[in-house]
Design an enzyme around this catalytic site. Structure first.
Site, PDB file in Angstrom:
ATOM      1  N   GLU A  64     -37.835  -9.989  42.535  1.00 34.98           N
ATOM      2  CA  GLU A  64     -37.340 -11.073  41.670  1.00 34.98           C
ATOM      3  C   GLU A  64     -35.840 -10.921  41.439  1.00 34.98           C
ATOM      4  O   GLU A  64     -35.127 -11.888  41.220  1.00 34.98           O
ATOM      5  CB  GLU A  64     -38.105 -11.087  40.327  1.00 34.98           C
ATOM      6  CG  GLU A  64     -37.928 -12.399  39.574  1.00 34.98           C
ATOM      7  CD  GLU A  64     -38.857 -12.550  38.381  1.00 34.98           C
ATOM      8  OE1 GLU A  64     -39.519 -13.592  38.255  1.00 34.98           O
ATOM      9  OE2 GLU A  64     -38.911 -11.628  37.549  1.00 34.98           O
ATOM     10  N   GLY A  92     -36.377 -10.193  31.640  1.00 36.36           N
ATOM     11  CA  GLY A  92     -37.807  -9.922  31.457  1.00 36.36           C
ATOM     12  C   GLY A  92     -38.278  -8.694  32.231  1.00 36.36           C
ATOM     13  O   GLY A  92     -38.994  -7.843  31.711  1.00 36.36           O
ATOM     14  N   ARG A  93     -37.855  -8.585  33.482  1.00 34.48           N
ATOM     15  CA  ARG A  93     -38.352  -7.472  34.322  1.00 34.48           C
ATOM     16  C   ARG A  93     -37.692  -6.146  33.972  1.00 34.48           C
ATOM     17  O   ARG A  93     -38.042  -5.111  34.531  1.00 34.48           O
ATOM     18  CB  ARG A  93     -38.182  -7.825  35.804  1.00 34.48           C
ATOM     19  CG  ARG A  93     -36.782  -8.232  36.221  1.00 34.48           C
ATOM     20  CD  ARG A  93     -36.763  -8.876  37.599  1.00 34.48           C
ATOM     21  NE  ARG A  93     -35.457  -9.417  37.953  1.00 34.48           N
ATOM     22  CZ  ARG A  93     -35.031 -10.634  37.648  1.00 34.48           C
ATOM     23  NH1 ARG A  93     -35.806 -11.454  36.959  1.00 34.48           N
ATOM     24  NH2 ARG A  93     -33.832 -11.046  38.024  1.00 34.48           N
ATOM     25  N   LYS A 115     -43.098 -23.922  38.794  1.00 29.49           N
ATOM     26  CA  LYS A 115     -43.556 -24.181  37.419  1.00 29.49           C
ATOM     27  C   LYS A 115     -43.511 -25.688  37.137  1.00 29.49           C
ATOM     28  O   LYS A 115     -44.431 -26.252  36.557  1.00 29.49           O
ATOM     29  CB  LYS A 115     -42.644 -23.470  36.414  1.00 29.49           C
ATOM     30  CG  LYS A 115     -42.770 -21.965  36.393  1.00 29.49           C
ATOM     31  CD  LYS A 115     -41.887 -21.392  35.286  1.00 29.49           C
ATOM     32  CE  LYS A 115     -41.743 -19.883  35.419  1.00 29.49           C
ATOM     33  NZ  LYS A 115     -40.759 -19.303  34.504  1.00 29.49           N
ATOM     34  N   LYS A 125     -40.620 -13.533  26.391  1.00 32.60           N
ATOM     35  CA  LYS A 125     -39.216 -13.729  26.025  1.00 32.60           C
ATOM     36  C   LYS A 125     -38.952 -15.198  25.693  1.00 32.60           C
ATOM     37  O   LYS A 125     -38.340 -15.528  24.694  1.00 32.60           O
ATOM     38  CB  LYS A 125     -38.332 -13.260  27.194  1.00 32.60           C
ATOM     39  CG  LYS A 125     -36.859 -13.374  26.932  1.00 32.60           C
ATOM     40  CD  LYS A 125     -36.071 -12.831  28.115  1.00 32.60           C
ATOM     41  CE  LYS A 125     -34.599 -13.183  27.961  1.00 32.60           C
ATOM     42  NZ  LYS A 125     -33.821 -12.816  29.131  1.00 32.60           N
ATOM     43  N   GLU A 139     -48.954 -19.425  31.259  1.00 37.98           N
ATOM     44  CA  GLU A 139     -50.069 -18.469  31.297  1.00 37.98           C
ATOM     45  C   GLU A 139     -50.238 -17.798  29.941  1.00 37.98           C
ATOM     46  O   GLU A 139     -51.356 -17.687  29.408  1.00 37.98           O
ATOM     47  CB  GLU A 139     -49.803 -17.381  32.361  1.00 37.98           C
ATOM     48  CG  GLU A 139     -49.804 -17.861  33.798  1.00 37.98           C
ATOM     49  CD  GLU A 139     -48.456 -18.417  34.261  1.00 37.98           C
ATOM     50  OE1 GLU A 139     -47.586 -18.710  33.400  1.00 37.98           O
ATOM     51  OE2 GLU A 139     -48.272 -18.567  35.485  1.00 37.98           O
ATOM     52  N   HIS A 168     -56.028   5.982  53.841  1.00 40.71           N
ATOM     53  CA  HIS A 168     -57.309   5.561  54.428  1.00 40.71           C
ATOM     54  C   HIS A 168     -57.401   4.050  54.522  1.00 40.71           C
ATOM     55  O   HIS A 168     -58.483   3.493  54.622  1.00 40.71           O
ATOM     56  CB  HIS A 168     -58.454   6.147  53.598  1.00 40.71           C
ATOM     57  CG  HIS A 168     -58.377   7.641  53.553  1.00 40.71           C
ATOM     58  ND1 HIS A 168     -58.935   8.440  54.533  1.00 40.71           N
ATOM     59  CD2 HIS A 168     -57.737   8.473  52.695  1.00 40.71           C
ATOM     60  CE1 HIS A 168     -58.662   9.708  54.254  1.00 40.71           C
ATOM     61  NE2 HIS A 168     -57.934   9.755  53.150  1.00 40.71           N
TER      62      HIS A 168
HETATM   63  O1  F6P Z   1     -41.392 -16.906  35.873  1.00 41.08           O
HETATM   64  C1  F6P Z   1     -40.790 -15.686  36.012  1.00 41.08           C
HETATM   65  C2  F6P Z   1     -40.570 -15.046  34.680  1.00 41.08           C
HETATM   66  O2  F6P Z   1     -39.597 -15.723  33.971  1.00 41.08           O
HETATM   67  C3  F6P Z   1     -40.215 -13.576  34.809  1.00 41.08           C
HETATM   68  O3  F6P Z   1     -38.887 -13.371  35.078  1.00 41.08           O
HETATM   69  C4  F6P Z   1     -40.671 -13.037  33.516  1.00 41.08           C
HETATM   70  O4  F6P Z   1     -40.809 -11.644  33.519  1.00 41.08           O
HETATM   71  C5  F6P Z   1     -41.980 -13.779  33.331  1.00 41.08           C
HETATM   72  O5  F6P Z   1     -41.757 -15.050  33.905  1.00 41.08           O
HETATM   73  C6  F6P Z   1     -42.454 -13.921  31.917  1.00 41.08           C
HETATM   74  O6  F6P Z   1     -41.515 -14.598  31.140  1.00 41.08           O
HETATM   75  P1  F6P Z   1     -41.651 -14.648  29.564  1.00 41.08           P
HETATM   76  O7  F6P Z   1     -41.476 -13.263  29.053  1.00 41.08           O
HETATM   77  O8  F6P Z   1     -40.537 -15.559  29.113  1.00 41.08           O
HETATM   78  O9  F6P Z   1     -43.004 -15.196  29.222  1.00 41.08           O
END
Ligand code: F6P
Length: 555
Positions: free
Chosen positions: A357, A271-272, A516, A210, A216, A388
């Site tokens: 979150e 995002g979630r 971050k 987003k 990452e 188990h």
């Molecule tokens: O750091 C948390 C977060 O912002 C989440 O809320 C989100 O789902 C994830 O990182 C990935 O964010 P993006 O879609 O902006 O890469």
């Protein structure tokens, strides 16, 4: 900012729930079932292809009445309407919360400010239609003319978990010959694994972010791009192998992705909560748009149920309120999610993000520090494996841990004997957790096994099952896109209900920012080999240790 909302602990229903809890806390569900033959009928609801049995909870009719009073006193129905009508209920970011629009279909307009968001939603769905058809028919091909056979989704958090869950869950519907990989971790082992199983000529990368700034994702995307160019020997190959899903198209273009290969998302989708948007492109590519739309339809059905069904028969409301009951009146610190359906094995991981979150907050919507507990730790795993591994703790541990059992009546791929055994195990576990075993029953069973006298008495405490562990059971006939959509929307709305009861904003996530920023600072230090900056002793010590062991200084 919204008008000042009173904290829930000051509401009459909260105070009455406290009193009520002390009255019923010692009741055993075993006795409640014995006293009320109608308990299952009283405490179960069916909607959207799901049966929710919540009779195995530490409740009596008055408990539900009081919990529903709480829902009314926090003005839950009014908040639900505010969400659907595009009000900026995400107050700290001044945003609407409209993931429901993504699955609203042709059910009319949904406003955001002065405009209707639906035309933009339909436009992106059509763009997804066009792309999936082009890939399926072979009109979209890789740089060297090969058909696309592999999808690699690069994203993290909400840009990863929902798609992973749905692609796994809908495996029965996958297009033949297509494979999908998901790369989220900064550790390049995960990327390597995906690349090792992929042919660059027939691989399509989806860069899903987003913000298009997530470290990452950007790091993995850059490495994937180098890999592709290295194999195909031509930087222009990127245009046939990279797509982006983002609310920041300018950043995707700067990365080298053309405007036609960018799928838009919007500020009003968290995002979630985004798997229903083009973030779910990997799902659509793997199962086709017909099934992707089926997923949306199932979620929409749950949205309508949530918006229009009276609170006492409303699935997300019931689940949310029961969660409040245990978290705030029994001090339950965690909640387990136990799918007895291998297809849903990633549901607990997805729910971890959606719940924690969203509701892992200690400050109310008005900025007041709350004096009550909010989101419990959400955890779980495929139930059958869990039996188990960690179920010992559920049966005989020291904590009260409410659980959700989810089970399909018909498995995805049924070999003889598996289906019945699986459901028998699910029902056996929720029953055993509820009834436990009395001393008398245990004595009898130990006697039957040949024990007696002192030996029997010595064994008793170890074999005791107190029971009274609450659980919900969600049954559905067989998992398909529609049922999956309804289940996921059920959990999303459960989170909404709890956020409203706790008076918090479930739609921001400021807590993830600090880490971050600190990581950026440390990375800068590592890159510039300046480890002298004063930090806490532990971080300094660890950085120095890492520097000595690593090759950074030698590069
Ligand atoms: O750091 C948390 C977060 O912002 C989440 O809320 C989100 O789902 C994830 O990182 C990935 O964010 P993006 O879609 O902006 O890469």
């Amino acid at each position: 900012m919204d008008k000042h909302t009173p904290l829930p602990t000051s509401l009459p229903a909260w105070l009455q729930l406290n009193i009520h809890q002390s009255k019923i806390e010692r009741l055993h569900m075993r006795d409640l079932f014995a006293e009320d033959p109608e308990r299952f009928q009283r405490f179960s609801v069916e909607a959207c292809g799901l049966l929710l049995d919540y009779s195995k909870n530490r409740i009596v009719p008055e408990t539900m009445e009081l919990l529903l009073d709480l829902a009314r006193q926090v003005e839950l129905p009014c908040w639900i309407e505010r969400m659907f009508s595009g009000s900026h209920i995400n107050n700290t970011e001044d945003r609407a919360v409209l993931h429901v629009a993504l699955r609203h279909g042709s059910d009319g307009a949904l406003p955001e400010g002065d405009s209707d968001v639906m035309p933009a939603v339909q436009r992106v769905l059509e763009q997804m239609d066009t792309l999936t058809q082009a890939v399926e028919s072979g009109t979209w091909r890789g740089h060297t003319g090969k058909r696309i056979r592999t999808i690699i989704n690069i994203g993290i958090g909400g840009s990863d978990l929902g798609p992973v869950l749905a692609v796994e869950a809908l495996e029965r519907f996958h297009h033949e010959g297509m494979q999908a990989h998901f790369v989220s971790n900064l550790d390049s082992s995960q990327l390597n694994q995906a690349l090792a199983q992929s042919d660059p000529e027939s691989t399509l990368f989806l860069i899903v972010s987003k913000s298009f700034t997530t470290q990452e994702t950007m790091c993995n995307a850059a490495s994937a791009q180098s890999w592709l160019i290295q194999y195909l020997g031509d930087p222009t190959a990127v245009s046939s192998h990279f797509l982006a899903v983002t609310s920041k198209p300018e950043l995707a273009m700067a990365f080298g992705i053309g405007p036609k290969s960018i799928f838009e998302m919007w500020d009003w989708v968290g995002g979630r909560y985004s798997l229903w948007s083009a973030v779910g492109l990997s799902i659509a590519l793997m199962v086709g748009m017909k099934h992707f739309r089926g997923l949306l339809a199932g979620a929409h059905e749950m949205d309508k149920h949530f918006r229009t069904t009276p609170l006492e028969r409303n699935l997300p409301v019931i689940l949310g309120l029961l969660g409040i009951w245990y978290r705030n009146f029994f001090s339950a610190g965690s909640h387990a999610i136990l799918p007895y359906d291998y297809a849903l094995r990633t549901l607990p991981r997805w729910a971890e993000q959606v719940e924690m979150e969203s509701n892992g907050k200690r400050v109310s919507r008005d900025g007041e520090t709350v004096d009550y507990a909010t989101c419990p730790v959400i955890w779980g795993a495929s139930g059958n494996n869990g039996q188990h591994a960690f179920f010992q703790l559920l049966h005989q541990g020291t904590d009260l841990i409410p659980a959700d059992f989810l089970a399909a009546i018909r498995c995805q791929e049924a070999w003889p004997g598996h289906e019945a055994a699986l459901i028998a195990n699910a029902l056996a576990q929720s029953r055993s957790l509820m009834v436990g075993r009395t001393d008398e029953e245990m004595r009898r069973s130990l006697k039957e096994s040949g024990l007696e006298g002192e030996a029997l008495e010595a064994m008793l405490p170890f074999r005791e099952y107190p029971g009274n562990q609450p659980s919900n059971t969600i049954l559905y006939e067989r998992l398909n896109p529609r049922v999956l959509g309804s289940i996921l929307a059920l959990y999303e709305h459960k989170v909404f209900v709890q956020g409203i009861c706790w008076g918090i904003n479930s739609f921001d996530q400021w807590g993830v920012e600090l880490g971050k920023q600190v990581a950026k600072g440390l990375l800068r230090d590592i890159q510039s080999k300046q480890l002298e900056r004063v930090r806490d002793g532990s971080t300094m010590g660890l950085m120095a240790y890492v520097r000595n062991k690593s090759k950074w200084d030698k590069k």
